[in-house]
Write a protein that holds these residues in place. Structure first.
Motif, PDB file in Angstrom:
ATOM      1  N   PRO A  14     -47.215  71.504  23.378  1.00 54.33           N
ATOM      2  CA  PRO A  14     -48.482  71.163  24.042  1.00 54.33           C
ATOM      3  C   PRO A  14     -48.442  69.881  24.871  1.00 54.33           C
ATOM      4  CG  PRO A  14     -48.924  71.951  21.837  1.00 54.33           C
ATOM      5  CD  PRO A  14     -47.432  71.778  21.951  1.00 54.33           C
ATOM      6  N   PRO A  15     -47.916  68.758  24.337  1.00 53.58           N
ATOM      7  CA  PRO A  15     -47.917  67.562  25.191  1.00 53.58           C
ATOM      8  C   PRO A  15     -47.007  67.707  26.403  1.00 53.58           C
ATOM      9  CG  PRO A  15     -46.832  67.097  23.095  1.00 53.58           C
ATOM     10  CD  PRO A  15     -47.443  68.449  22.986  1.00 53.58           C
ATOM     11  N   LEU A  16     -45.913  68.428  26.267  1.00 53.96           N
ATOM     12  CA  LEU A  16     -45.030  68.621  27.417  1.00 53.96           C
ATOM     13  C   LEU A  16     -45.694  69.475  28.496  1.00 53.96           C
ATOM     14  CD1 LEU A  16     -41.532  69.060  25.727  1.00 53.96           C
ATOM     15  CD2 LEU A  16     -42.359  67.124  27.089  1.00 53.96           C
ATOM     16  N   VAL A  21     -48.065  69.652  33.908  1.00 58.03           N
ATOM     17  CA  VAL A  21     -49.113  70.013  34.871  1.00 58.03           C
ATOM     18  C   VAL A  21     -49.633  68.774  35.585  1.00 58.03           C
ATOM     19  CG1 VAL A  21     -51.444  70.939  35.110  1.00 58.03           C
ATOM     20  CG2 VAL A  21     -49.787  72.121  33.671  1.00 58.03           C
ATOM     21  N   LEU A  22     -49.907  67.722  34.827  1.00 58.63           N
ATOM     22  CA  LEU A  22     -50.398  66.492  35.451  1.00 58.63           C
ATOM     23  C   LEU A  22     -49.348  65.847  36.342  1.00 58.63           C
ATOM     24  CD1 LEU A  22     -52.505  64.850  32.605  1.00 58.63           C
ATOM     25  CD2 LEU A  22     -53.332  65.859  34.735  1.00 58.63           C
ATOM     26  N   ALA A  23     -48.103  65.809  35.888  1.00 55.64           N
ATOM     27  CA  ALA A  23     -47.036  65.194  36.686  1.00 55.64           C
ATOM     28  C   ALA A  23     -46.812  65.953  37.977  1.00 55.64           C
ATOM     29  CB  ALA A  23     -45.746  65.134  35.872  1.00 55.64           C
ATOM     30  N   LYS A  24     -46.783  67.265  37.900  1.00 54.96           N
ATOM     31  CA  LYS A  24     -46.584  68.065  39.105  1.00 54.96           C
ATOM     32  C   LYS A  24     -47.695  67.816  40.113  1.00 54.96           C
ATOM     33  CE  LYS A  24     -46.964  72.448  41.225  1.00 54.96           C
ATOM     34  NZ  LYS A  24     -47.832  72.029  42.302  1.00 54.96           N
ATOM     35  N   ILE A  41     -60.062  66.922  33.619  1.00 56.31           N
ATOM     36  CA  ILE A  41     -60.947  66.691  32.465  1.00 56.31           C
ATOM     37  C   ILE A  41     -60.453  67.499  31.272  1.00 56.31           C
ATOM     38  CG2 ILE A  41     -63.291  67.122  31.565  1.00 56.31           C
ATOM     39  CD1 ILE A  41     -63.276  64.736  33.411  1.00 56.31           C
ATOM     40  N   PHE A  42     -60.152  68.779  31.507  1.00 54.61           N
ATOM     41  CA  PHE A  42     -59.667  69.639  30.420  1.00 54.61           C
ATOM     42  C   PHE A  42     -58.355  69.092  29.851  1.00 54.61           C
ATOM     43  CE2 PHE A  42     -57.263  73.099  28.586  1.00 54.61           C
ATOM     44  CZ  PHE A  42     -58.209  73.713  27.782  1.00 54.61           C
ATOM     45  N   LEU A  43     -57.408  68.758  30.719  1.00 55.44           N
ATOM     46  CA  LEU A  43     -56.102  68.302  30.261  1.00 55.44           C
ATOM     47  C   LEU A  43     -56.186  66.942  29.564  1.00 55.44           C
ATOM     48  CD1 LEU A  43     -53.896  69.382  33.286  1.00 55.44           C
ATOM     49  CD2 LEU A  43     -54.022  70.456  31.024  1.00 55.44           C
ATOM     50  N   THR A  44     -57.065  66.084  30.022  1.00 53.83           N
ATOM     51  CA  THR A  44     -57.231  64.781  29.377  1.00 53.83           C
ATOM     52  C   THR A  44     -57.845  64.954  27.990  1.00 53.83           C
ATOM     53  OG1 THR A  44     -57.522  63.765  31.543  1.00 53.83           O
ATOM     54  CG2 THR A  44     -58.200  62.475  29.652  1.00 53.83           C
ATOM     55  N   GLY A  45     -58.841  65.829  27.874  1.00 50.55           N
ATOM     56  CA  GLY A  45     -59.400  66.140  26.556  1.00 50.55           C
ATOM     57  C   GLY A  45     -58.349  66.742  25.645  1.00 50.55           C
ATOM     58  N   ALA A  46     -57.542  67.650  26.198  1.00 47.85           N
ATOM     59  CA  ALA A  46     -56.467  68.274  25.419  1.00 47.85           C
ATOM     60  C   ALA A  46     -55.470  67.221  24.959  1.00 47.85           C
ATOM     61  CB  ALA A  46     -55.774  69.347  26.246  1.00 47.85           C
ATOM     62  N   GLY A  47     -55.154  66.275  25.831  1.00 44.27           N
ATOM     63  CA  GLY A  47     -54.244  65.190  25.450  1.00 44.27           C
ATOM     64  C   GLY A  47     -54.813  64.351  24.319  1.00 44.27           C
ATOM     65  N   GLY A  48     -56.109  64.092  24.361  1.00 45.46           N
ATOM     66  CA  GLY A  48     -56.754  63.367  23.262  1.00 45.46           C
ATOM     67  C   GLY A  48     -56.647  64.129  21.951  1.00 45.46           C
ATOM     68  N   GLY A  49     -56.815  65.445  22.027  1.00 48.93           N
ATOM     69  CA  GLY A  49     -56.685  66.273  20.830  1.00 48.93           C
ATOM     70  C   GLY A  49     -55.273  66.277  20.277  1.00 48.93           C
TER      71      GLY A  49
END
Length: 181
Positions: A14-16, A21-24, A41-49
């Motif tokens: 998951p973190p990779l 996606v963000l890096a690309k 927003i979704f990916l940042t929330g997912a990163g927090g999780g």
């Protein structure tokens, strides 16, 4: 129960994926290729999780972990991303207001279709950063959004009508004050 031997591999996926996606989008994208704010927003929330899950799991002995830990590693980012979106929706509607939260422009526009909802944009880059930060917090703190929903429901029931219900958050004025929702 013991932790499967490939648990580390599963915990890294998951973190990779979020990072890829963000890096690309951020480092290798140009112009229209940049990640849309709603996806960020979704990916940042997912990163927090993901980070919240790792903090919970890092202190557990392998003998205490259940076999569903791997499933939790995959489900948590999805749920946390959704919580990030819900938090963002609270901002868009103006139900969460205060100096700690983002302001938006385009809220007075007439509704045409679902795309018009997403044409509401943060007023400044700082407001976009606030939205991303709160998406992370919503994903990291599993109880934040449910607590806000409970408070809004209680206020709506107490008002007994369809009046606008708003949760206002103020910054603490001293080190002993708590910010309440």
């Amino acid at each position: 129960m013991s932790v499967p031997k490939n648990a580390f591999f599963h915990a890294c996926i998951p973190p990779l994926l979020i990072f890829a996606v963000l890096a690309k989008s951020l480092w290798f994208g140009s112009g229209d290729d940049v990640v849309p704010l709603t996806l960020a927003i979704f990916l940042t929330g997912a990163g927090g999780g993901v980070i919240s899950t790792y903090f919970r799991l890092k202190n557990m002995a392998p003998t205490q972990m259940e076999s569903n830990a791997i499933l939790q590693v995959y489900i948590t980012p999805i749920m946390a991303g959704l919580l990030g979106w819900i938090c963002y929706a609270f901002f868009l509607t103006g139900m969460l207001k205060g100096p700690l939260f983002p302001d938006f422009k385009g809220q007075a526009e007439d509704y045409k279709n679902i795309i018009s909802v997403f044409s509401i944009t943060p007023a400044t880059s700082l407001d976009a950063a606030k939205a991303l930060l709160w998406a992370f917090v919503a994903g990291f703190s599993e109880k934040l959004i449910p607590n806000i929903l409970d408070k809004l429901a209680a206020q709506a029931e107490a008002s007994g009508s369809q009046d606008k219900v708003t949760v206002t958050v103020t910054a603490p004025t001293s080190t002993n004050s708590d910010t309440s929702f």
